[in-house]
Design an enzyme around this catalytic site. Structure first.
Site, short mmCIF file in Angstrom:
data_model
loop_
_atom_site.label_atom_id
_atom_site.label_comp_id
_atom_site.label_asym_id
_atom_site.label_seq_id
_atom_site.Cartn_x
_atom_site.Cartn_y
_atom_site.Cartn_z
N ASP A 1 -11.15 -35.39 -12.15
CA ASP A 1 -10.41 -35.71 -13.54
C ASP A 1 -9.39 -34.05 -12.95
O ASP A 1 -10.02 -33.82 -12.16
CB ASP A 1 -11.05 -35.55 -14.84
N ASP B 113 -8.56 -30.89 -14.82
CA ASP B 113 -8.25 -29.94 -15.87
C ASP B 113 -10.09 -29.65 -16.24
O ASP B 113 -10.78 -30.47 -16.81
CB ASP B 113 -7.56 -29.24 -17.21
C1 BG6 Z 1 -5.88 -31.96 -20.03
C2 BG6 Z 1 -6.26 -31.19 -20.75
O1 BG6 Z 1 -6.10 -32.31 -18.30
O2 BG6 Z 1 -4.25 -31.75 -19.84
C3 BG6 Z 1 -6.01 -31.28 -22.00
O3 BG6 Z 1 -7.64 -31.52 -20.28
C4 BG6 Z 1 -4.05 -30.93 -21.51
O4 BG6 Z 1 -6.06 -29.54 -22.51
C5 BG6 Z 1 -4.24 -31.57 -21.23
O5 BG6 Z 1 -3.94 -30.87 -23.43
C6 BG6 Z 1 -2.20 -31.74 -21.31
O6 BG6 Z 1 -1.80 -30.68 -20.65
P1 BG6 Z 1 -0.64 -30.32 -19.62
O7 BG6 Z 1 -0.87 -29.20 -19.14
O8 BG6 Z 1 0.67 -31.32 -20.01
O9 BG6 Z 1 0.01 -29.80 -20.94
MG MG Z 2 -10.84 -32.62 -17.63
#
Ligand code: BG6
Ligand code: MG
Length: 223
Positions: free
Chosen positions: A7, A9
Site C-alpha cells: 500500500d 499512503d
Molecule cells: C488511500 C488513502 O490510499 O487513498 C485514503 O489511505 C485516500 O486516505 C485514498 O482517501 C484516495 O486518495 P486520493 O489521493 O485519490 O484522494
Molecule cells: Mg494506507
C-alpha cells in the site's frame, strides 16, 4: 516466484497526515468535528467514500455538484501539500526494505486506492522499485474490495496465494484477505488486527518476516 504488494499512503509515506490536514480544512468550513481518530477511519477508502464518511448524516444536505466541488477542493489542497514532498518523506525503514527485497529479486508492486499514487511515488523517488503501480484509476472498486490487489498480482504475473500485502488500513487488510493474500498490518491492533502479522512501524519490520509469509515451495524431485 512470490511477490510483495505495498500500500502507499501510510506505509511508504505518511500522507495520512496530509489527507488529514486537507479534510480538516473542509470539515472546519462545514462545521463538522474532525480529528485524527476520524481520519484514521478514512485510511484506504477512496476520496468519494471518505467524503461520505465525513459528511455522515449531513450527506443528504449536499447536491452532487456541491460534493464534486468539495472533492475537487480537497484534492487541490492535498496536491499542493504533496508537491512539497521529497525522498525525505519516505517513512523510516522503507528504503532499506525495498532495497533488500530487490536484492532478493522479489517482484514488488503498489496497490493503492489513491488516484494520485504515481505523483506521490515520483515525489518520493522510489518509482523504479515497482514493476506495477495499480492505483484508484486502474481499480475503481476501492478497498475493502480486493480488485486493486488482484490486478497488481495479475500485472506481476504472480498468483494471489503467492502475494504478501503490506497495509496500514483496516479496509486494506480486509481487501488483502478478500484477495486470499497474506497480509502484514502496520499500526495498532485495533486498526490492523485482521492481519497475519502486525508491526508497529515499517522500521520494525525485517525482510526475513516478509519472506517467512511466502508459501513454502513444494519440495520434490525435478522441481
Ligand atoms: C488511500 C488513502 O490510499 O487513498 C485514503 O489511505 C485516500 O486516505 C485514498 O482517501 C484516495 O486518495 P486520493 O489521493 O485519490 O484522494
Ligand atoms: Mg494506507
Amino acid at each position: 516466484m512470490p511477490a510483495v504488494i505495498f500500500d502507499l499512503d501510510g506505509v511508504i509515506t505518511d500522507t495520512a497526515e496530509l489527507h488529514y490536514q486537507s479534510w480538516r480544512a473542509i470539515a472546519n468550513e462545514l462545521g463538522i468535528p474532525f480529528d485524527h481518530q476520524a481520519n484514521n477511519a478514512l485510511r484506504g477508502l477512496s476520496r468519494p467514500q471518505s467524503l461520505e464518511k465525513l459528511l455522515g448524516p449531513r450527506s443528504g444536505d449536499f447536491t452532487p455538484a456541491q460534493k464534486h466541488d468539495l472533492l475537487a477542493r480537497k484534492n487541490d489542497d492535498y496536491l499542493a501539500r504533496v508537491a512539497g514532498m521529497s525522498e525525505r518523506d519516505l517513512l523510516p525503514g522503507v528504503e532499506p526494505l525495498l532495497r533488500s527485497l530487490r536484492d532478493a529479486r522479489i517482484p514488488m508492486a503498489i496497490g493503492s486506492s489513491s488516484k494520485n499514487a504515481t505523483f506521490v511515488l515520483e515525489r518520493l523517488g522510489v518509482t523504479s522499485y515497482f514493476e506495477a503501480v495499480v492505483d484508484g484509476l486502474a481499480a475503481p472498486n476501492s478497498k475493502p474490495h480486493p480488485e486493486v490487489f488482484l490486478l497488481a498480482a495479475r500485472r506481476l504475473g504472480v498468483p494471489p496465494a503467492g502475494c504478501v500485502v503490506i497495509e496500514d488500513a483496516e479496509a486494506g487488510v480486509a481487501a488483502a484477505k478478500a484477495a486470499k493474500m497474506r497480509v502484514i498490518g502496520v499500526g495498532p491492533a485495533e486498526r490492523v488486527g485482521g492481519a497475519d502479522v502486525i508491526t508497529p512501524t515499517i522500521a520494525a519490520l525485517d525482510t526475513q518476516t516478509v519472506l517467512s509469509l511466502f508459501p513454502a515451495r513444494s519440495a520434490g524431485p525435478n522441481r
